[in-house]
Design a protein around this motif. Structure first.
Motif, mmCIF file in Angstrom:
data_model
loop_
_atom_site.group_PDB
_atom_site.id
_atom_site.type_symbol
_atom_site.label_atom_id
_atom_site.label_comp_id
_atom_site.label_asym_id
_atom_site.label_seq_id
_atom_site.Cartn_x
_atom_site.Cartn_y
_atom_site.Cartn_z
ATOM 1 N N VAL A 11 0.869 -1.179 0.000
ATOM 2 C CA VAL A 11 0.000 0.000 0.000
ATOM 3 C C VAL A 11 0.904 1.227 0.000
ATOM 4 O O VAL A 11 1.691 1.427 0.933
ATOM 5 N N ALA B 133 -4.300 2.032 5.816
ATOM 6 C CA ALA B 133 -4.529 3.236 5.013
ATOM 7 C C ALA B 133 -5.561 4.153 5.673
ATOM 8 O O ALA B 133 -5.424 5.384 5.641
ATOM 9 N N LYS B 134 -6.583 3.574 6.285
ATOM 10 C CA LYS B 134 -7.591 4.397 6.960
ATOM 11 C C LYS B 134 -6.995 5.166 8.132
ATOM 12 O O LYS B 134 -7.456 6.261 8.468
ATOM 13 N N VAL C 243 -8.496 6.598 -4.058
ATOM 14 C CA VAL C 243 -7.874 5.306 -4.337
ATOM 15 C C VAL C 243 -7.543 5.240 -5.818
ATOM 16 O O VAL C 243 -8.419 5.441 -6.668
ATOM 17 N N ARG D 190 -12.852 6.625 -2.309
ATOM 18 C CA ARG D 190 -11.964 7.071 -1.239
ATOM 19 C C ARG D 190 -11.553 5.888 -0.381
ATOM 20 O O ARG D 190 -12.218 4.849 -0.371
ATOM 21 N N VAL D 191 -10.479 6.067 0.344
ATOM 22 C CA VAL D 191 -10.012 5.009 1.241
ATOM 23 C C VAL D 191 -11.070 4.692 2.285
ATOM 24 O O VAL D 191 -11.287 3.526 2.646
ATOM 25 N N ALA E 142 -3.970 6.891 -2.656
ATOM 26 C CA ALA E 142 -3.491 5.630 -2.088
ATOM 27 C C ALA E 142 -3.570 4.569 -3.176
ATOM 28 O O ALA E 142 -4.550 4.505 -3.923
ATOM 29 N N ILE F 91 1.115 5.391 -0.222
ATOM 30 C CA ILE F 91 0.379 6.639 -0.007
ATOM 31 C C ILE F 91 1.199 7.781 -0.601
ATOM 32 O O ILE F 91 2.361 7.980 -0.233
ATOM 33 N N ILE G 22 -6.069 -2.004 4.109
ATOM 34 C CA ILE G 22 -7.109 -0.970 4.176
ATOM 35 C C ILE G 22 -7.149 -0.341 5.564
ATOM 36 O O ILE G 22 -7.267 0.884 5.711
#
Length: 261
Positions: free
Chosen positions: A88, A126-127, A135, A181-182, A97, A90, A123
């Protein structure tokens, strides 16, 4: 978690930059034990017994980028370097992301819930760092759709985590995944298939297994002693029966001799 400086990466040239990126060959730093629950035999995947695998994790952060790399390591088995790996990335400059690797997520053993588990972990991470970021979508490898079963399983895995799968041709060969969106993604997985085992729980399992082995050893030893005793008693009974047979034959012979004399 380690923070280092890293050069910026444009999303258009992300794949080329990653190959020379200083984070490209990071070694795992944190490890967890995963339990793969036994599942019924599948006609495509075959037998699915109880297994334990290792989850390896490493992450890096800079002012412009962050990276999470998860990998699943199988005991006594070597896999391709790009298999069982989820990344992942960012990009804080573009507020995006991206879930990778670029060539797709290949999981071994398949059909055990590991794909959803890795996506859920990525996930969730990332959140925590960029819930409002977009995304970056990407094309799905055509080899994932070589059979209807593989294609359906892949789509279910992605859609269960909140991704949208779109097909670009009527043959359902060219597809891409995306999400707004994430924060729209879901970080749950099939906990009945994959469980994270803490260190103390793993130690308790090993202790219980050792105790069970000791109890089985005691039981086997007692059964062996009973079998030996039965063998000795069987030998005594055989000798007694042989003596009785010999005595009966002697008596019969004696009676016949007396009757015919």
């Amino acid at each position: 978690m380690t923070t280092t400086d890293a050069p910026p990466t444009d999303s258009a040239g992300a794949a080329a930059v990653e190959k020379t990126h200083p984070w490209a060959d990071l070694e795992p730093e944190h490890f967890r034990l995963l339990r793969l629950a036994p599942l019924p035999t599948d006609r495509y995947s075959g037998a699915r017994p109880l297994r334990f695998v290792q989850l390896a994790r490493v992450e890096r952060h800079s002012q412009e980028q962050s990276l999470l790399r998860l990998s699943v390591q199988l005991p006594g088995q070597r896999t391709h370097k790009q298999h069982n790996v989820l990344e992942v990335w960012i990009d804080r400059r573009h507020k995006e992301a991206r879930f990778g690797p670029e060539k797709g997520l290949y999981i071994e053993p398949g059909n055990r819930g590991l794909g959803r588990f890795l996506l859920a972990q990525g996930i969730d991470w990332a959140k925590q760092h960029c819930p409002d970021y977009q995304v970056e979508g990407a094309a799905l490898p055509a080899k994932d759709a070589l059979s209807e079963d593989l294609r359906v399983r892949r789509d279910h895995c992605l859609e269960a985590q909140g991704f949208v799968v779109e097909y670009l041709d009527p043959l359902l060969l060219k597809a891409r995944y995306s999400a707004a969106r994430v924060d729209d993604l879901r970080s749950d997985w099939s906990t009945e298939k994959v469980q994270v085992i803490d260190l103390l729980d793993a130690a308790a399992m090993l202790q219980q297994a050792d105790q069970n082995l000791h109890e089985q050893d005691v039981t086997i030893r007692k059964l062996g002693e009973r079998i030996d005793r039965f063998k000795r008693e069987d030998g005594s009974l055989r000798f007694t029966i042989s003596c009785l047979i010999a005595f009966c034959l002697f008596q019969a012979g004696l009676l016949i001799w007396m009757a015919t004399r």
